[in-house]
Design a protein around this motif. Structure first.
Motif, PDB file in Angstrom:
ATOM      1  N   UNK A 241     -72.831 -30.498 -41.469  1.00 25.43           N
ATOM      2  CA  UNK A 241     -71.747 -31.330 -41.976  1.00 25.43           C
ATOM      3  C   UNK A 241     -72.279 -32.672 -42.481  1.00 25.43           C
ATOM      4  N   UNK A 242     -73.317 -33.214 -41.832  1.00 26.28           N
ATOM      5  CA  UNK A 242     -73.897 -34.475 -42.286  1.00 26.28           C
ATOM      6  C   UNK A 242     -74.709 -34.279 -43.564  1.00 26.28           C
ATOM      7  N   UNK A 243     -75.420 -33.165 -43.649  1.00 26.39           N
ATOM      8  CA  UNK A 243     -76.173 -32.885 -44.867  1.00 26.39           C
ATOM      9  C   UNK A 243     -75.263 -32.721 -46.069  1.00 26.39           C
ATOM     10  N   UNK A 244     -74.169 -31.962 -45.885  1.00 28.24           N
ATOM     11  CA  UNK A 244     -73.190 -31.807 -46.965  1.00 28.24           C
ATOM     12  C   UNK A 244     -72.502 -33.119 -47.269  1.00 28.24           C
ATOM     13  N   UNK A 245     -72.216 -33.883 -46.206  1.00 33.86           N
ATOM     14  CA  UNK A 245     -71.578 -35.180 -46.408  1.00 33.86           C
ATOM     15  C   UNK A 245     -72.466 -36.146 -47.156  1.00 33.86           C
ATOM     16  N   UNK A 246     -73.789 -36.105 -46.888  1.00 32.60           N
ATOM     17  CA  UNK A 246     -74.730 -36.976 -47.595  1.00 32.60           C
ATOM     18  C   UNK A 246     -74.785 -36.629 -49.083  1.00 32.60           C
ATOM     19  N   UNK A 247     -74.754 -35.330 -49.398  1.00 34.53           N
ATOM     20  CA  UNK A 247     -74.764 -34.893 -50.799  1.00 34.53           C
ATOM     21  C   UNK A 247     -73.515 -35.393 -51.523  1.00 34.53           C
ATOM     22  N   UNK A 248     -72.344 -35.211 -50.886  1.00 34.98           N
ATOM     23  CA  UNK A 248     -71.097 -35.654 -51.523  1.00 34.98           C
ATOM     24  C   UNK A 248     -71.015 -37.173 -51.611  1.00 34.98           C
ATOM     25  N   UNK A 249     -71.525 -37.862 -50.591  1.00 38.15           N
ATOM     26  CA  UNK A 249     -71.554 -39.325 -50.633  1.00 38.15           C
ATOM     27  C   UNK A 249     -72.414 -39.810 -51.788  1.00 38.15           C
TER      28      UNK A 249
ATOM     29  N   UNK B 255     -61.364 -38.772 -50.898  1.00 35.67           N
ATOM     30  CA  UNK B 255     -61.351 -37.514 -50.140  1.00 35.67           C
ATOM     31  C   UNK B 255     -60.133 -37.419 -49.225  1.00 35.67           C
ATOM     32  N   UNK B 256     -59.816 -38.506 -48.547  1.00 32.26           N
ATOM     33  CA  UNK B 256     -58.697 -38.481 -47.594  1.00 32.26           C
ATOM     34  C   UNK B 256     -57.376 -38.156 -48.296  1.00 32.26           C
ATOM     35  N   UNK B 257     -57.156 -38.726 -49.456  1.00 28.54           N
ATOM     36  CA  UNK B 257     -55.886 -38.519 -50.158  1.00 28.54           C
ATOM     37  C   UNK B 257     -55.822 -37.164 -50.846  1.00 28.54           C
ATOM     38  N   UNK B 258     -56.960 -36.609 -51.229  1.00 21.96           N
ATOM     39  CA  UNK B 258     -56.950 -35.356 -51.978  1.00 21.96           C
ATOM     40  C   UNK B 258     -57.096 -34.121 -51.100  1.00 21.96           C
ATOM     41  N   UNK B 259     -58.229 -33.981 -50.426  1.00 24.16           N
ATOM     42  CA  UNK B 259     -58.550 -32.714 -49.759  1.00 24.16           C
ATOM     43  C   UNK B 259     -58.714 -32.810 -48.257  1.00 24.16           C
ATOM     44  N   UNK B 260     -58.743 -34.016 -47.696  1.00 23.70           N
ATOM     45  CA  UNK B 260     -58.987 -34.219 -46.266  1.00 23.70           C
ATOM     46  C   UNK B 260     -60.282 -33.530 -45.825  1.00 23.70           C
ATOM     47  N   UNK B 261     -61.286 -33.521 -46.706  1.00 15.35           N
ATOM     48  CA  UNK B 261     -62.591 -32.977 -46.356  1.00 15.35           C
ATOM     49  C   UNK B 261     -62.729 -31.473 -46.515  1.00 15.35           C
ATOM     50  N   UNK B 262     -61.686 -30.784 -46.967  1.00 14.55           N
ATOM     51  CA  UNK B 262     -61.756 -29.330 -47.128  1.00 14.55           C
ATOM     52  C   UNK B 262     -62.474 -28.962 -48.426  1.00 14.55           C
ATOM     53  N   UNK B 263     -62.787 -27.664 -48.555  1.00  9.21           N
ATOM     54  CA  UNK B 263     -63.423 -27.110 -49.761  1.00  9.21           C
ATOM     55  C   UNK B 263     -64.781 -27.755 -50.036  1.00  9.21           C
ATOM     56  N   UNK B 264     -65.500 -28.122 -48.977  1.00 13.73           N
ATOM     57  CA  UNK B 264     -66.842 -28.675 -49.144  1.00 13.73           C
ATOM     58  C   UNK B 264     -66.863 -30.057 -49.747  1.00 13.73           C
ATOM     59  N   UNK B 265     -65.826 -30.861 -49.506  1.00 12.89           N
ATOM     60  CA  UNK B 265     -65.749 -32.192 -50.118  1.00 12.89           C
ATOM     61  C   UNK B 265     -65.888 -33.331 -49.114  1.00 12.89           C
ATOM     62  N   UNK B 266     -66.225 -33.023 -47.871  1.00 10.02           N
ATOM     63  CA  UNK B 266     -66.313 -34.089 -46.878  1.00 10.02           C
ATOM     64  C   UNK B 266     -67.466 -35.039 -47.174  1.00 10.02           C
ATOM     65  N   UNK B 267     -67.355 -36.248 -46.713  1.00  9.54           N
ATOM     66  CA  UNK B 267     -68.400 -37.264 -46.854  1.00  9.54           C
ATOM     67  C   UNK B 267     -68.764 -37.799 -45.466  1.00  9.54           C
ATOM     68  N   UNK B 268     -69.816 -38.594 -45.404  1.00  7.23           N
ATOM     69  CA  UNK B 268     -70.235 -39.149 -44.116  1.00  7.23           C
ATOM     70  C   UNK B 268     -69.146 -40.045 -43.539  1.00  7.23           C
ATOM     71  N   UNK B 269     -68.585 -40.899 -44.380  1.00 11.40           N
ATOM     72  CA  UNK B 269     -67.539 -41.798 -43.914  1.00 11.40           C
ATOM     73  C   UNK B 269     -66.310 -41.056 -43.433  1.00 11.40           C
ATOM     74  N   UNK B 270     -65.923 -40.004 -44.144  1.00 14.01           N
ATOM     75  CA  UNK B 270     -64.733 -39.255 -43.724  1.00 14.01           C
ATOM     76  C   UNK B 270     -65.008 -38.481 -42.437  1.00 14.01           C
ATOM     77  N   UNK B 271     -66.233 -37.977 -42.286  1.00 12.43           N
ATOM     78  CA  UNK B 271     -66.580 -37.283 -41.051  1.00 12.43           C
ATOM     79  C   UNK B 271     -66.496 -38.233 -39.855  1.00 12.43           C
ATOM     80  N   UNK B 272     -66.982 -39.451 -39.998  1.00  9.50           N
ATOM     81  CA  UNK B 272     -66.876 -40.441 -38.923  1.00  9.50           C
ATOM     82  C   UNK B 272     -65.414 -40.781 -38.646  1.00  9.50           C
TER      83      UNK B 272
END
Length: 304
Positions: A76-84, A241-258
């Motif tokens: 989740x952090x690796x994917x979040x880093x890519x999206x960030x 991310x929070x307003x659109x997908x809430x982290x779903x569909x592989x769109x999460x970020x580090x900040x949203x995960x925290x």
């Protein structure tokens, strides 16, 4: 009897107790806020990052786990880093687009009024309402998707529920952020003396040359400041991310995960989240240094 100059110099003025009291009262809220909500929180987070759940024993495992996850693209952090990183790069692209749009307004080019209205419009609407409108347009029954699928029969899936959600958010981020950037760049260009612009015209410099050879060097200090601030907030580039997908569909970020860990009250991961925060803090320092070096290496501040 006259007082000598040495006596005058050595004589101290009496301390104004009311002035001292005024200064203390004025600084007390700021200092208290700094100690409680910054120093206190940072110290608590630092201690908690070395604690193992649920025993609260001392451990380095949180930091080892955080570093490993950052280099694992499937985590989740690796994917979040890519999206960030994607949102950070989008922010940089938005800076250059805002500079060009501000230059259009500055030169009063053809279509500049349309550009001004189109880009300032999102700033007049609240973010939540604008996202709701944007999402409704892109739903299966929205205007855009109804035209593409109903009229043109392209059978395109709804962008916000598949992998294309990231692309739709990046486009929204670019469009909605240009209005605020226009104010900064237009203000910086407005300070440029007209004599310098006129001198460029006499030298036969065209619009493109004027932008890169005259405008950009003269607003370079503003550019350096904005790039530095963006580098400082690299790991906070969360996008909408929070307003659109809430982290779903592989769109999460580090900040949203925290945010999710704190919002959901996931106590078992508090120490891990704290260690991630401290790793990001130390990783931000070289990013800022590199960003400053690059902007100063390839640009030169001009005084006028």
């Amino acid at each position: 009897m006259e007082i000598s100059k040495k006596q005058k110099i050595g004589k101290r003025k009496p301390i104004n107790k009311w002035a001292v009291a005024f200064i203390i009262v004025g600084l007390f809220p700021t200092i208290s806020h700094l100690l409680i909500f910054w120093a206190g929180v940072q110290l608590t987070g630092l201690v908690q990052s070395f604690q193992e759940y649920p025993t609260n024993g001392f451990t380095f495992s949180n930091y080892v786990r955080a570093i490993r996850w950052f280099f694992d693209s499937s985590s989740v952090l690796g994917q979040g880093l890519i999206n960030t990183t994607k949102f950070f790069v989008t922010g940089l692209v938005g800076i250059f687009l805002a500079m060009y749009a501000a230059y259009m307004l500055y030169k009063k080019m053809a279509g500049s009024r349309f550009v001004r209205t189109t880009l300032y419009l999102p700033s007049a609407i609240s973010g939540y309402m604008l996202v709701t409108l944007y999402m409704q347009i892109l739903t299966s029954n929205g205007a855009v998707m109804s035209f593409l699928n109903g009229v043109l029969h392209l059978n395109i899936p709804t962008p916000l529920i598949v992998e294309e959600a990231m692309g739709m958010m990046i486009f929204y981020m670019l469009w909605s952020s240009l209005g605020g950037g226009l104010i900064v760049w237009f203000g910086a260009m407005g300070r440029i003396p007209e004599d310098l612009i006129e001198y460029g015209r006499l030298e036969g410099i065209g619009a493109v040359g004027e932008f890169f050879k005259v405008i950009v060097p003269l607003i370079w200090p503003t550019f350096v400041t904005i790039i530095t601030l963006n580098c400082v907030g690299f790991f906070g580039s969360d996008g909408p991310v929070f307003l659109f997908t809430q982290g779903k569909y592989g769109t999460t970020t580090i900040g949203y995960w925290l945010f999710e860990i704190v919002y959901n009250g996931d106590v078992s991961n508090y120490g891990f989240a704290m260690s991630v925060g401290w790793v990001l803090t130390f990783a931000t320092v070289p990013l800022v240094v590199i960003g400053r070096w690059v902007t100063r290496r390839f640009g030169q501040e001009v005084e006028y």
